[in-house]
Write a protein that holds these residues in place. Sequence first.
Motif, PDB file in Angstrom:
ATOM      1  N   UNK A  83     -27.495 -33.511 -11.613  1.00 37.32           N
ATOM      2  CA  UNK A  83     -27.628 -33.664 -10.161  1.00 37.32           C
ATOM      3  C   UNK A  83     -27.509 -35.317 -10.019  1.00 37.32           C
ATOM      4  N   UNK A  84     -26.415 -35.655  -9.321  1.00 38.81           N
ATOM      5  CA  UNK A  84     -26.147 -36.987  -9.142  1.00 38.81           C
ATOM      6  C   UNK A  84     -27.165 -38.013  -8.305  1.00 38.81           C
ATOM      7  N   UNK A  85     -27.758 -37.538  -7.304  1.00 39.30           N
ATOM      8  CA  UNK A  85     -28.868 -38.185  -6.766  1.00 39.30           C
ATOM      9  C   UNK A  85     -30.031 -38.332  -7.459  1.00 39.30           C
ATOM     10  N   UNK A  86     -30.241 -37.481  -8.156  1.00 40.85           N
ATOM     11  CA  UNK A  86     -31.481 -37.529  -9.207  1.00 40.85           C
ATOM     12  C   UNK A  86     -31.371 -38.362 -10.383  1.00 40.85           C
ATOM     13  N   UNK A  87     -30.088 -38.505 -10.773  1.00 41.63           N
ATOM     14  CA  UNK A  87     -29.680 -39.250 -11.977  1.00 41.63           C
ATOM     15  C   UNK A  87     -29.919 -40.756 -11.525  1.00 41.63           C
ATOM     16  N   UNK A  88     -29.210 -41.030 -10.338  1.00 42.59           N
ATOM     17  CA  UNK A  88     -29.301 -42.504  -9.805  1.00 42.59           C
ATOM     18  C   UNK A  88     -30.716 -42.884  -9.398  1.00 42.59           C
ATOM     19  N   UNK A  89     -31.542 -42.075  -8.878  1.00 40.45           N
ATOM     20  CA  UNK A  89     -32.750 -42.233  -8.375  1.00 40.45           C
ATOM     21  C   UNK A  89     -33.669 -42.867  -9.913  1.00 40.45           C
ATOM     22  N   UNK A  90     -33.607 -41.854 -10.872  1.00 44.12           N
ATOM     23  CA  UNK A  90     -34.138 -42.406 -12.261  1.00 44.12           C
ATOM     24  C   UNK A  90     -33.711 -43.565 -12.793  1.00 44.12           C
ATOM     25  N   UNK A  91     -32.375 -43.978 -12.901  1.00 44.57           N
ATOM     26  CA  UNK A  91     -31.921 -45.165 -13.339  1.00 44.57           C
ATOM     27  C   UNK A  91     -32.205 -46.290 -12.459  1.00 44.57           C
ATOM     28  N   UNK A  92     -32.413 -46.204 -11.045  1.00 49.32           N
ATOM     29  CA  UNK A  92     -32.666 -47.337 -10.375  1.00 49.32           C
ATOM     30  C   UNK A  92     -34.063 -47.785 -10.644  1.00 49.32           C
ATOM     31  N   UNK A  93     -34.868 -47.020 -11.224  1.00 54.03           N
ATOM     32  CA  UNK A  93     -36.242 -47.565 -11.665  1.00 54.03           C
ATOM     33  C   UNK A  93     -36.199 -48.794 -12.605  1.00 54.03           C
ATOM     34  N   UNK A  94     -34.908 -49.027 -13.102  1.00 50.43           N
ATOM     35  CA  UNK A  94     -34.975 -50.314 -13.924  1.00 50.43           C
ATOM     36  C   UNK A  94     -34.206 -51.345 -13.163  1.00 50.43           C
ATOM     37  N   UNK A  95     -33.681 -51.203 -11.890  1.00 54.73           N
ATOM     38  CA  UNK A  95     -33.156 -52.341 -11.303  1.00 54.73           C
ATOM     39  C   UNK A  95     -32.120 -51.590 -10.365  1.00 54.73           C
ATOM     40  N   UNK A  96     -31.654 -52.540  -9.382  1.00 53.47           N
ATOM     41  CA  UNK A  96     -30.649 -52.117  -8.437  1.00 53.47           C
ATOM     42  C   UNK A  96     -29.305 -51.767  -9.192  1.00 53.47           C
ATOM     43  N   UNK A  97     -28.673 -50.686  -8.818  1.00 58.52           N
ATOM     44  CA  UNK A  97     -27.312 -50.339  -9.339  1.00 58.52           C
ATOM     45  C   UNK A  97     -26.367 -50.711  -8.049  1.00 58.52           C
TER      46      UNK A  97
END
Length: 607
Positions: A83-97
């Motif tokens: 899931x692309x949205x969930x994937x990006x949301x999880x990674x964005x915890x570490x900083x802005x993508x």
Amino acid sequence: MASSYAVCRLHMRGRGSLGKCLQRLDTFLHRSIGSDVVAAQAEAVRRDQSDAKDGSKSLYVVQAERQEQAERSVLISCHSRTNEKKFLKDLSKHGDIKKHFFYESYGVYAVVEFSSQESVASLLEGATIPAVSHESMVPFKSRLLSLRNLNSLDSSNQQAGQQRQPQTTPPINELIQRLSRDESIDHQITHLTESYQLTEENIRLRFLVCSLLNDIAAAYFPECTIKPFGSSVNGFGKLGCDLDMFLDLDGISGRNVKMPKSGLFLEYQMKRASSERAVTQSILSVIGECVDQFGPGCVGVQKILNARCPLVRFAHQPSGFQCDLTANNRVAMKSTELLYLYGELDPRVRCLVFTIRCWARTHGVTSSIPGAWITNFSLTVMVVFFLQRRNPPIIPTLDQLRELAGPADKSVIEGNDCTFVSDFSKIPLHSNTATLEQLLCEFFDFYASFPFSKMSINIRKGKEQNKPEVTPLHIQNPFETSLNVSKNVNNSQLDRFVALCQESTWLLQQRENNTPRRHTGGNTPGPWGLVQLLMPLQVAGVKGRKGKRREAASPGDSVRGEGSVQPTAVFQLIAMGGRRRMRERTLNCLPLHVQTKVHPLPRGRGA
């Protein structure tokens, strides 16, 4: 007029930090011979500001920006239904993508660029080492990661089929159908260029692979830099082309430290070798062993150390690239910069190069297999030379670029003068308004009658010169002037190239071939214009140029009305309907590796 040509730009429009760019420019500026470092840096600032006004950046600035992007990026193997949205949301915890995209190569991968390197460090800190039942895992940490999902895949929560960026060119048959729908030959050439050139995403991926390899080499040389060169950055790279990389050790600190006139000072103790070549071989041997043993996704490693230019060759499976890593290959870097400059000066340069390369590969003039074929580099130099010979010239000669160079541009490598201007604002251009269609036809006509038996091609002077040696084709290396870059080409391959140029000239001069064709009762357009040149049945049926006659055609048969080539037996067979006999004759003229697959465009090197 330039706006009508869509050409891939390797640079970003946004301005990076000038200070960071200058730090990376030191690697190159320190290499300039006979110039003061401070003056060179001041010149770099002025040049960068000038390039910004003109819209074109030097290759050094482009590379610095790309390398900075790569250092803030990670490569992640994902499940096909992630899931692309969930994937990006999880990674964005570490900083802005800042940027991300998906592509496919032995699975689905995602390239994710963060706004800062601190975000990358945070992401890596939270990553785990794979759990295995035994200690057989090499504990090497890199920015190549795998995404794991502890929950079972739930189709209701999964997003199937993310938009994946293409990493290869379209099949030749598909391209032919697309080009047949265009309204002019100029549009066809532009469309072909857009379809074949490296995409923004593919360029980012290439720099990221270099950055991942740099992490391995930095274990031994902390200040080294691995950067791409050749087709990956000169603007003429085709999707799917190899990734040529250069291990740069010239930028390490301590090389240009000013020695005190008196007193004590310290210097590093270093091991000495018998020659610079021996040093290069030792370094590549060690780096190649590390890539083989520790590099995730690196397979088929070959250490080719006794070649004229020692290299390490391997396949990088996560990206799908075939990679060549070299060191101490500075002349190749200057050749890359020169071709990049020519491509930036006029968009027609790249469009014509892509078209000629596609035509050459379709008809077996070039090949991914080493042999007596004309190489892509030789073909590109031939296009550059042709454009220098226009009246007025479309691009300047190398000697003219050398005369415009400033102190910071001075470069002497192994006794070879590699100096030329890099400031685009200093280069005057003539107002040649020839269309792409005109240039394509003139290219074929130019080389159909070129005196290859006596003359050499020289882009430094921009004119023919007497051959210094007896070879079928002589193209002078622009920097190592004693070398012939086309020494491998034999007589039969050169004869074949000239014959194909003659036939292509004739095809483009036929009025009925230069008008879009529409089939009645259907939506499939008929082949015309550039498409005719990409169909092997049309132009691949001539064995050689010997005995070929050039006679004047009637005005109704030719666009120019005179000086065109009469139809050969190949086209007479077409008129009589002898398709099968002509195909047999055509296949007998092609190299063996092309006979098995006439229509599909072979994959291979793009430079």
